[in-house]
Design a protein around this motif. Structure first.
Motif, PDB file in Angstrom:
ATOM      1  N   PRO A  13       0.799  -1.217   0.000  1.00  0.00           N
ATOM      2  CA  PRO A  13       0.000   0.000   0.000  1.00  0.00           C
ATOM      3  C   PRO A  13       0.828   1.262   0.000  1.00  0.00           C
ATOM      4  O   PRO A  13       0.303   2.357  -0.043  1.00  0.00           O
ATOM      5  N   PRO A  15       2.734   4.334  -1.315  1.00  0.00           N
ATOM      6  CA  PRO A  15       2.751   5.041  -2.587  1.00  0.00           C
ATOM      7  C   PRO A  15       4.118   4.938  -3.236  1.00  0.00           C
ATOM      8  O   PRO A  15       5.144   5.023  -2.554  1.00  0.00           O
ATOM      9  N   LYS A 263      -7.991  12.436  -4.157  1.00  0.00           N
ATOM     10  CA  LYS A 263      -7.056  11.519  -3.501  1.00  0.00           C
ATOM     11  C   LYS A 263      -7.790  10.654  -2.487  1.00  0.00           C
ATOM     12  O   LYS A 263      -7.545   9.447  -2.382  1.00  0.00           O
ATOM     13  N   ASP A 266      -9.752   8.014  -4.386  1.00  0.00           N
ATOM     14  CA  ASP A 266      -8.849   6.981  -4.892  1.00  0.00           C
ATOM     15  C   ASP A 266      -8.389   6.035  -3.790  1.00  0.00           C
ATOM     16  O   ASP A 266      -8.246   4.835  -4.005  1.00  0.00           O
ATOM     17  N   ASN A 267      -8.156   6.577  -2.607  1.00  0.00           N
ATOM     18  CA  ASN A 267      -7.632   5.789  -1.495  1.00  0.00           C
ATOM     19  C   ASN A 267      -8.718   5.094  -0.676  1.00  0.00           C
ATOM     20  O   ASN A 267      -8.428   4.530   0.385  1.00  0.00           O
ATOM     21  N   GLU A 269     -11.013   6.247   1.184  1.00  0.00           N
ATOM     22  CA  GLU A 269     -11.143   6.775   2.536  1.00  0.00           C
ATOM     23  C   GLU A 269     -12.615   6.838   2.948  1.00  0.00           C
ATOM     24  O   GLU A 269     -13.507   7.077   2.119  1.00  0.00           O
ATOM     25  N   LYS A 474     -13.532  -1.649  -0.213  1.00  0.00           N
ATOM     26  CA  LYS A 474     -12.520  -1.504   0.837  1.00  0.00           C
ATOM     27  C   LYS A 474     -12.533  -2.697   1.784  1.00  0.00           C
ATOM     28  O   LYS A 474     -11.479  -3.150   2.258  1.00  0.00           O
ATOM     29  N   LYS A 481      -5.594  -3.506  -3.056  1.00  0.00           N
ATOM     30  CA  LYS A 481      -5.765  -2.081  -2.816  1.00  0.00           C
ATOM     31  C   LYS A 481      -4.558  -1.296  -3.326  1.00  0.00           C
ATOM     32  O   LYS A 481      -3.406  -1.719  -3.166  1.00  0.00           O
ATOM     33  N   HIS A 483      -2.857   2.785  -3.445  1.00  0.00           N
ATOM     34  CA  HIS A 483      -2.901   4.063  -2.734  1.00  0.00           C
ATOM     35  C   HIS A 483      -2.004   5.076  -3.422  1.00  0.00           C
ATOM     36  O   HIS A 483      -1.073   4.726  -4.143  1.00  0.00           O
ATOM     37  N   ARG A 484      -2.296   6.315  -3.185  1.00  0.00           N
ATOM     38  CA  ARG A 484      -1.395   7.388  -3.615  1.00  0.00           C
ATOM     39  C   ARG A 484      -1.320   8.445  -2.530  1.00  0.00           C
ATOM     40  O   ARG A 484      -2.103   8.424  -1.585  1.00  0.00           O
TER      41      ARG A 484
END
Length: 484
Positions: A13, A15, A263, A266-267, A269, A474, A481, A483-484
């Motif tokens: 995960p 980045p 972001k 994308d993640n 959250e 998720k 998964k 992440h960035r």
């Protein structure tokens, strides 16, 4: 357009790139190269992955990847917005010039996934090069997870065609290699600069005295004026191009709340889709759908609505800057395609009205189990040569990622306008990644967008629906998964 819904070993995960820094660096040289978006996932068989170039030929200064000179090469090209002439008239002849004893099989397809899924599943007729693009592309993430894609490191570390003192990685726009990487390993060559915005006819606007709006009030006034003139003010095709519209909604969300809004999405959250900026953007564009479109567009394909725009029946159309080339046969000679950034929604937007989403499209890859894997890598090396990139740009009016690919090329008014918009945006350039990572989330967003825009859906319902799907992904341990 690409996805990355995958099942397999969980990815690291961490980045592998500060993507906002990448965007700023790439924008400084006139191109931003980041992953695109798509629709269908692959039904790939599990494989042992990639190891080496498996060429069978002797490596020399002029054949650094060790291509066997008489090995046949099988190339599959998506015949979409860029056509396939660039392959048959430029890239394949360049390969044949280097390896005249080789036969090159060319196949142009409009549905990559439907065409290639049986071949990948059987493992008996895997091609050597694939242009994986269009609404029916295969799932990049699934291909990576199943060991179906060749590591492109040998390509990037090879000497370039034009200057053996420079590696291939050194002749492309900064960020290109990282853009096609998954967990730090490069698998995809994203080849074409792409800028997104709202498209219109420069001639129509000039004739009507309409000006490009930067505020939402001015935008709505423009839509009213267009409607009074008897045209459909705004439209997209619900049958296969809802991606174009959710891109607009999330572009507005990024302008309202800043790029961290995207972001968070994308993640995966918690609460990312129900954030105030996303709701404000969805509310604004739902009003456009309620008042300023043709509900019949829900059942049409992208080329149907684009043709109506070329016939001066539709004024504004959301798309990337492949549009002018895709419509070149149907566009009146004086149409004058132009692109405008989406206008600001509020007076307190965190990004200016000239901010744009930019990326690179047309993802090319070499299958890990390709019979002529070294030839596939060499084909990509020829694509990235000065001649290969320049000829592509001439034929498609779209810049390739090789530095200087557009030298001496008149890109036409449409792409000139999108490149001017990219330059004007400066550091205010952003991108979206979830659609390239989670195919099911993109699929859900397309359906939710059509409901919002065409069927009287509400912003609350849109955001709640998307958050529910994101939460499910998720929580699904079988989905890798990113992440960035």
């Amino acid at each position: 357009m690409s996805e990355a819904r995958v099942a397999g070993t969980p990815a690291d995960p961490t980045p592998n790139l500060d993507r906002r820094s990448l965007l700023r660096n790439a924008a400084a040289v006139g191109l931003v190269a980041l992953p695109g978006a798509g629709l269908l996932s692959a039904c790939a068989t599990s494989g042992s992955g990639d190891s080496g170039t498996s060429g069978g030929g002797k490596k020399t200064a002029t054949n650094p990847l060790g291509v066997k000179e008489d090995a046949p090469l099988d190339v599959v090209i998506f015949n979409g917005g860029y056509g396939d002439k660039y392959a048959t008239e430029a890239h394949e002849p360049l390969y044949k010039k280097e390896f005249p004893k080789a036969t090159v099989k060319h196949e142009a397809v409009t549905d990559v996934g439907k065409t290639l899924q049986p071949r990948f599943s059987s493992g008996t007729s895997v091609p050597d090069v694939v242009d994986n693009s269009g609404s029916g592309l295969m799932d990049f993430g699934a291909l990576v997870a199943d060991g179906q894609m060749a590591d492109l490191t040998p390509l990037w570390d090879a000497p370039s065609v034009d200057d053996p003192n420079k590696k291939v990685r050194d002749i492309v726009v900064p960020g290109t290699v990282d853009t096609g990487s998954f967990n730090g390993k490069p698998f995809v060559l994203y080849y074409v600069s792409t800028v997104f915005g709202l498209w219109y006819s420069g001639k129509l606007f000039k004739d009507k005295g309409w000006t490009v709006p930067t505020t939402w009030d001015d935008f709505l006034k423009l839509l009213d004026d267009i409607k009074k003139a008897g045209l459909t003010p705004f439209g997209y095709a619900g049958a296969n191009a809802a991606y174009y519209m959710w891109n607009v909604i999330l572009t507005s969300a990024a302008k309202i709340g800043g790029p961290d809004v995207l972001k968070a999405i994308d993640n995966l959250e918690d609460g990312a889709w129900t954030a105030p900026a996303v709701k404000q953007a969805a509310t604004a564009w739902a009003e456009v759908g309620a008042k300023y479109t043709d509900k019949a567009f829900l059942g049409l394909k992208h080329t149907d609505v684009q043709l109506q725009q070329n016939q001066y029946k539709v004024a504004l159309y959301p798309s990337g800057d492949w549009l002018p080339n895709e419509q070149s046969k149907d566009t009146p000679s004086d149409f004058q395609y132009q692109m405008m950034p989406t206008p600001s929604v509020t007076s307190s937007d965190k990004l200016p009205a000239n901010a744009v989403r930019a990326t690179a499209g047309e993802g090319f890859f070499v299958p890990a189990h390709a019979p002529n894997k070294a030839g596939g890598l060499e084909y990509l090396r020829q694509m990235l040569s000065k001649k290969g990139a320049n000829e592509f740009t001439k034929l498609t009016k779209s810049p390739a990622v090789t530095v200087g690919s557009a030298e001496g090329v008149d890109l036409g008014p449409g792409v000139n306008s999108s490149q001017a918009a990219l330059k004007a945006a400066g550091s205010n350039v952003f991108n979206i990644f979830f659609d390239g990572w989670y195919a099911e989330l993109d699929k859900e967003c397309r359906t939710a967008t059509n409901e919002l825009f065409f069927n009287g859906g509400t912003a609350d319902a849109f955001c709640t629906r998307m958050q529910k799907k994101a939460d499910a992904i998720k929580a699904d341990s079988s989905v890798t998964k990113f992440h960035r």
